[in-house]
Structure formats: structure tokens, C-alpha cells
Design an enzyme around this catalytic site. Sequence first.
Site, short mmCIF file in Angstrom:
data_model
loop_
_atom_site.label_atom_id
_atom_site.label_comp_id
_atom_site.label_asym_id
_atom_site.label_seq_id
_atom_site.Cartn_x
_atom_site.Cartn_y
_atom_site.Cartn_z
N ASP A 79 0.84 -1.20 0.00
CA ASP A 79 0.00 0.00 0.00
C ASP A 79 0.88 1.25 0.00
O ASP A 79 1.50 1.57 1.02
CB ASP A 79 -0.93 0.02 1.22
CG ASP A 79 -1.98 1.11 1.13
OD1 ASP A 79 -3.09 0.84 0.62
OD2 ASP A 79 -1.69 2.24 1.55
N GLU A 81 1.94 5.25 -0.12
CA GLU A 81 1.49 6.63 0.12
C GLU A 81 2.32 7.51 -0.81
O GLU A 81 3.49 7.19 -1.10
CB GLU A 81 1.68 7.03 1.58
CG GLU A 81 0.87 6.21 2.57
CD GLU A 81 -0.62 6.18 2.27
OE1 GLU A 81 -1.17 7.21 1.83
OE2 GLU A 81 -1.25 5.13 2.49
N ASP A 178 -2.34 1.46 -6.96
CA ASP A 178 -0.92 1.31 -6.60
C ASP A 178 -0.09 0.75 -7.74
O ASP A 178 0.97 1.31 -8.08
CB ASP A 178 -0.78 0.39 -5.38
CG ASP A 178 -1.52 0.92 -4.16
OD1 ASP A 178 -0.87 1.51 -3.28
OD2 ASP A 178 -2.75 0.74 -4.11
N HIS A 236 -4.60 5.76 5.91
CA HIS A 236 -3.62 6.41 5.02
C HIS A 236 -2.19 6.39 5.57
O HIS A 236 -1.34 7.13 5.07
CB HIS A 236 -4.05 7.83 4.66
CG HIS A 236 -5.38 7.90 3.99
ND1 HIS A 236 -5.65 7.34 2.76
CD2 HIS A 236 -6.56 8.44 4.41
CE1 HIS A 236 -6.91 7.54 2.45
NE2 HIS A 236 -7.49 8.19 3.43
N ASP A 241 -2.23 0.45 6.75
CA ASP A 241 -3.18 -0.05 5.75
C ASP A 241 -2.84 -1.48 5.35
O ASP A 241 -3.73 -2.32 5.15
CB ASP A 241 -3.18 0.86 4.51
CG ASP A 241 -3.93 2.17 4.74
OD1 ASP A 241 -4.58 2.30 5.80
OD2 ASP A 241 -3.88 3.05 3.87
#
Length: 266
Positions: A79, A81, A178, A236, A241
Site C-alpha cells: 500500500d 502513500e 498502486d 492512510h 493499511d
Amino acid sequence: VSDASGCSMITLLHTGAAKFPQNLLPRARQTVRSLLPAAVLKVYNSIVNRKLASHGFGASMAAMSSFPPQRYHYFLVLDFEATCDKPQIHPQEIIEFPILKLNGRTMEIESTFHMYVQPVVHPQLTPFCTELTGIIQGMVDGQPSLQQVLERVDEWMAKEGLLDPSVKSIFVTCGDWDLKVMLPGQCQYLGLPVADYFKQWINLKKAYSFAMGSWPKNGLLDMNKGLNLQHIGRPHSGIDDCKNIANIMKTLAHRGFIFKQTSKPF
């Protein structure tokens, strides 16, 4: 199914286990469980747990025997960011790169890769980005570039045995963004190749909708709510996550769901 016949089924399955095809045994036991009355199932589970304990196996082994086998040896939960603002900045750049290695038999986390990444096009994080992700400027300043992080991912994959052709693994993300948009887009911008192992994945939202019959509009929050799970950490945060994704996958697997690739071949 009567209690007597239920007990007979248990006896037959356990005494004949040595002669039963091992790849079919978990499914056979799962079928037996589905046919047993509650009283007999309670006895069955007690017998299984006592046998596991007598051989030195703990609760994790008992849990492992309670769901059908998956198609993959390992799930790689990922995941990202990325830099962001309102209105959105372009190009976006990955600033957190976490991966959890999930064992496909036990659905337990075996290893973690986690690095922060130095953005180069927009090196200064926006207040919106920090508020959303919890990532402050000091967490990305002086960190490796995306190219360096990708090299370390490859080293980690090799160390974990994930590059062995006989080992089946696949990435899992909450959505397609992603690996369909973010990573290939930034790699194209920087002139970097995308490793083949990043080109197929499982979209957890699709898997959840197949398993539960409803689309999780609000992503992880809806999936946790639908499965009565407590949300882990802060939304987030990439690593948090990933932990939520892993927990949701484990819960669905224990319910008998078998995960399949959802992405289309590149």
C-alpha cells in the site's frame, strides 16, 4: 446427518487420512465440517486440537487446518502513500513503500519490507499530504530515491525466496491504483523499468465483493465494518493499511474464500 453417522464420518476421515490424497484432504475435512451437527462439530474440533497439542502444535496449527488451501504460497500486501495536495499535484511520487509477506497456508505475516522514499520533483511535502498520511518532512528527507528503494525491494524478494520460480506469490492492494497507475506512472516519468512481479495483483476490493456480495465503497473502512473487524492504526498510513489488508484477507480465508488474481495481464 445423525450424531452417530457424523462420528463415523470423523473416524473414517482421520483413520483413512494417510491413504487420502494430501492435496484433497483439507477440502474433504472442510466438507465434513459443513455436514456435521453443532454437537458433533464441537467434539470433532476438540479431537483435532488435542491431537495437535499432543504433537507440540499450538493454536496457529489448529487455525491453519480450519480453512481450504490458497492458490499461492505467499501474498505480498502492498500500500503506497504518495505526494498529494488539493488540487492534485503532478507528478505524484511514492513516499512510503511497505510490503507484508503473508504465508498462504497460515495467513500470518512472516516478513516486512518498509521504507520511506525521497520525492525529487516536489521534495517539500504539502500540509495536506502530512495531515492525510501522517508523514512529516523529516521522514522523507535524506531517504533513498525510488530507484534505490526498488533495488532494495528486489534484494528483499530474493532473500525471502520469492524470486524462486517454484514459489507462487502475488501482490495484494486495496484497489488498482498502486500497481496500475502509481508505480508504472512514476517509473515511466523517471525512465525506470517495472519488474514483472509488479505486473499482476489481487485487488482486495474485488475479492471482498466476490466473497461478501457488496462493493466496499469506502475501502478498508467498509471492509472492516462488514467483517466486524477493528481498524488497525491510522487510515492512510501505508504500513497500517497493509496490516488492515492482511487482517481482512485472513478473515476471508478463514471463511473459506480462495483468493485469485484480479488484474488483467499487461
